[in-house]
Write an enzyme that holds these catalytic residues in place. Structure first.
Site, PDB file in Angstrom:
ATOM      1  N   ARG A  38       1.549  20.031   7.216  1.00 36.40           N
ATOM      2  CA  ARG A  38       1.320  19.460   8.556  1.00 36.40           C
ATOM      3  C   ARG A  38       1.918  20.332   9.660  1.00 36.40           C
ATOM      4  O   ARG A  38       1.372  20.390  10.763  1.00 36.40           O
ATOM      5  CB  ARG A  38       1.903  18.051   8.626  1.00 36.40           C
ATOM      6  CG  ARG A  38       1.028  17.067   7.888  1.00 36.40           C
ATOM      7  CD  ARG A  38       1.545  15.670   7.981  1.00 36.40           C
ATOM      8  NE  ARG A  38       0.510  14.727   7.608  1.00 36.40           N
ATOM      9  CZ  ARG A  38       0.735  13.526   7.111  1.00 36.40           C
ATOM     10  NH1 ARG A  38       1.978  13.102   6.931  1.00 36.40           N
ATOM     11  NH2 ARG A  38      -0.261  12.726   6.805  1.00 36.40           N
ATOM     12  N   LYS A 200      -7.723  -0.057  -4.519  1.00 34.30           N
ATOM     13  CA  LYS A 200      -8.119  -1.342  -3.952  1.00 34.30           C
ATOM     14  C   LYS A 200      -9.430  -1.325  -3.178  1.00 34.30           C
ATOM     15  O   LYS A 200      -9.636  -0.486  -2.307  1.00 34.30           O
ATOM     16  CB  LYS A 200      -7.017  -1.833  -3.014  1.00 34.30           C
ATOM     17  CG  LYS A 200      -5.819  -2.395  -3.754  1.00 34.30           C
ATOM     18  CD  LYS A 200      -4.675  -2.595  -2.809  1.00 34.30           C
ATOM     19  CE  LYS A 200      -4.304  -4.047  -2.665  1.00 34.30           C
ATOM     20  NZ  LYS A 200      -3.312  -4.229  -1.602  1.00 34.30           N
ATOM     21  N   GLY A 353      -4.132  10.367   1.292  1.00 36.14           N
ATOM     22  CA  GLY A 353      -2.894  10.894   0.710  1.00 36.14           C
ATOM     23  C   GLY A 353      -3.002  11.226  -0.765  1.00 36.14           C
ATOM     24  O   GLY A 353      -2.615  12.319  -1.199  1.00 36.14           O
ATOM     25  N   GLY A 376      -5.196   7.609   7.058  1.00 41.78           N
ATOM     26  CA  GLY A 376      -5.577   6.376   7.744  1.00 41.78           C
ATOM     27  C   GLY A 376      -6.519   6.629   8.902  1.00 41.78           C
ATOM     28  O   GLY A 376      -7.519   5.923   9.084  1.00 41.78           O
TER      29      GLY A 376
HETATM   30  P1  AMP Z   1      -5.259   4.133  -3.070  1.00 43.21           P
HETATM   31  O1  AMP Z   1      -3.843   4.074  -2.631  1.00 43.21           O
HETATM   32  O2  AMP Z   1      -6.001   2.851  -2.924  1.00 43.21           O
HETATM   33  O3  AMP Z   1      -6.027   5.325  -2.546  1.00 43.21           O
HETATM   34  O4  AMP Z   1      -5.194   4.330  -4.647  1.00 43.21           O
HETATM   35  C1  AMP Z   1      -4.654   5.458  -5.244  1.00 43.21           C
HETATM   36  C2  AMP Z   1      -4.093   5.056  -6.556  1.00 43.21           C
HETATM   37  O5  AMP Z   1      -5.118   4.462  -7.326  1.00 43.21           O
HETATM   38  C3  AMP Z   1      -3.563   6.186  -7.383  1.00 43.21           C
HETATM   39  O6  AMP Z   1      -2.157   6.081  -7.434  1.00 43.21           O
HETATM   40  C4  AMP Z   1      -4.196   5.979  -8.746  1.00 43.21           C
HETATM   41  O7  AMP Z   1      -3.263   6.076  -9.787  1.00 43.21           O
HETATM   42  C5  AMP Z   1      -4.709   4.557  -8.659  1.00 43.21           C
HETATM   43  N1  AMP Z   1      -5.798   4.299  -9.595  1.00 43.21           N
HETATM   44  C6  AMP Z   1      -6.883   5.041  -9.794  1.00 43.21           C
HETATM   45  N2  AMP Z   1      -7.620   4.520 -10.804  1.00 43.21           N
HETATM   46  C7  AMP Z   1      -6.977   3.429 -11.238  1.00 43.21           C
HETATM   47  C8  AMP Z   1      -7.216   2.476 -12.275  1.00 43.21           C
HETATM   48  N3  AMP Z   1      -8.299   2.570 -13.050  1.00 43.21           N
HETATM   49  N4  AMP Z   1      -6.339   1.487 -12.436  1.00 43.21           N
HETATM   50  C9  AMP Z   1      -5.258   1.408 -11.653  1.00 43.21           C
HETATM   51  N5  AMP Z   1      -4.960   2.269 -10.664  1.00 43.21           N
HETATM   52  C10 AMP Z   1      -5.809   3.277 -10.465  1.00 43.21           C
END
Ligand code: AMP
Length: 396
Positions: A38, A200, A353, A376
């Site tokens: 950054r 999510k 991120g 974000g």
């Molecule tokens: P996010 O913060 O929503 O972008 O999610 C990123 C996180 O999603 C990472 O830390 C991944 O380890 C997690 N992730 C990816 N695939 C899966 C899965 N099948 N089950 C649980 N967590 C996951």
């Protein structure tokens, strides 16, 4: 089209210029900067101001202090790093604003020099977008330059408030980020493919909805897939799932059909007995997910399916790992997809991120056309929202 004034559209020569940068860099326990990307990204703007003999007054936030001084969030490491990168002394103040700081800038500071204010979030008025605080910041300078794309979605004093009291223009990083991301929405080369992963669905609802009106294909991977698979009636075992989003997922299948978008989900999954990097694992098809197992990564057939789509695309946006990429046993899907995008001839853009962490892990960042510095902010822009840090800049 980027219709805002930039640093090149205003006379900065021999002016006092207040620059909002995003020096929210990761630090280790000894306060060493783990990743200085950054800071490096702000160099084109800072060097331009040095060349134009401006007095450069930098301000940033770092971490999440709760509106009071916390020594571990002071900006000294960033000032030191910037000093190394520019070869110039960077005078760092221990306060955000004071009469002494103002007098120093007015009377003692030389043109072409750099000073840095203390972490803006040590003062609760920054996040509150307080008028008096904004006026104090503005009183330090003649011109305001926003180069903190990573904070552009925040209506904070240093992003929004200050623009009411100074002519406000974009820095080079801000300009590039907005140009690249808006061109995805407005004029992508087609076919336009987006790949969304991460844990999510609820975080990505608005992006999914907006992009379904823009893309030709949308691939979903990662933890959020299972909500979509469940919505289609598949058994998903103990996989992560947001039951409250099942109706949304169903609606998205309908919307994709209506908009002629190819909505693609994994066809096979690497499942594990428990959520652990060393857990027993096996490869199954989506039709035969065992009840007591959970999905951790996409399987080989899904990788091939996704790669085929990647090879057809002329524009690709990627946000979110397609598996629990942090663990070696479940990193293959994300690594394969990242490599395939990196090798493609398409315009390739990545944001978020975890996605940036994955690119760093596989050493692929430089192979992308653009890696967005604002997770974000990039997502809000792709949701179709106007960003407070952008709307407040002067129009060309
Ligand atoms: P996010 O913060 O929503 O972008 O999610 C990123 C996180 O999603 C990472 O830390 C991944 O380890 C997690 N992730 C990816 N695939 C899966 C899965 N099948 N089950 C649980 N967590 C996951």
């Amino acid at each position: 089209m980027f219709n805002k004034k930039t640093i090149e559209d205003i006379n900065v020569r021999n002016k006092k210029v207040l620059v909002r940068v995003d020096y929210n860099v990761p630090l280790d326990n000894e306060l060493n900067i783990i990743d200085d990307t950054r800071i490096k990204l702000s160099l084109p703007t800072i060097n331009y101001l040095i060349e134009n003999n401006a007095k450069i007054i930098l301000m940033s936030h770092l971490g999440r202090p709760k509106g009071e001084i916390e020594n571990r969030f002071r900006l000294d490491p960033a000032a030191k790093k910037l000093s190394q990168l520019t070869g110039k002394e960077v005078k760092k103040f221990d306060r955000i604003f004071s009469q002494e700081i103002k007098e120093y800038i007015d009377n003692e500071m030389d043109y072409g020099e750099i000073v840095m204010l203390e972490n803006l979030r040590f003062d609760p008025r920054e996040k509150a977008n307080d008028i008096e605080f904004s006026k104090s910041l503005a009183s330090l300078a003649d011109i305001y330059v926003d180069d903190a794309f990573g904070a552009a979605h925040r209506a904070h004093a240093s992003v929004a408030g200050v623009t009411k009291y100074l002519p406000a223009v974009a820095g080079f990083l801000m300009k590039k980020e907005i140009e690249v991301l808006t061109s995805l929405l407005e004029s992508p080369q087609r076919p336009f493919l987006t790949i969304l992963g991460g844990s999510k669905v609820s975080d990505k609802i608005k992006v999914i909805r907006n992009l379904l009106g823009k893309v030709d294909s949308l691939i979903l991977g990662g933890g959020m897939t299972y909500t979509f698979l469940k919505a289609q009636g598949y058994e998903i075992g103990k996989s992560i799932c947001e039951d409250t989003q099942i109706d949304f997922a169903k609606e998205m299948f309908t919307l994709a059909k209506k908009n002629n978008v190819n909505l693609i989900l994994p066809v096979d999954i690497v499942v594990a007995k428990e959520f652990d990097g060393d857990a027993e694992k096996k490869l199954v098809s989506v039709q035969s997910m065992p009840v007591d197992w959970m999905g951790m990564d996409i399987g080989d057939k899904s990788i091939e399916l996704f790669k085929k789509e990647i090879s057809r695309a002329r524009t690709i946006f990627w946000n979110g790992p397609v598996g629990v990429f942090e663990w070696t046993n479940f990193t293959n899907g994300t690594k394969s997809i990242a490599n395939a995008i990196a090798e493609s001839q398409a315009v390739t853009v990545a944001g978020g991120g975890d996605t940036l962490a994955a690119l760093k892990k596989y050493n692929l960042s430089s192979k992308f056309s653009h890696v967005s510095s604002g997770g974000g902010a990039a997502m809000e822009l792709l949701e179709g929202k106007e960003l407070p840090g952008v709307v407040s800049l002067l129009i060309k």
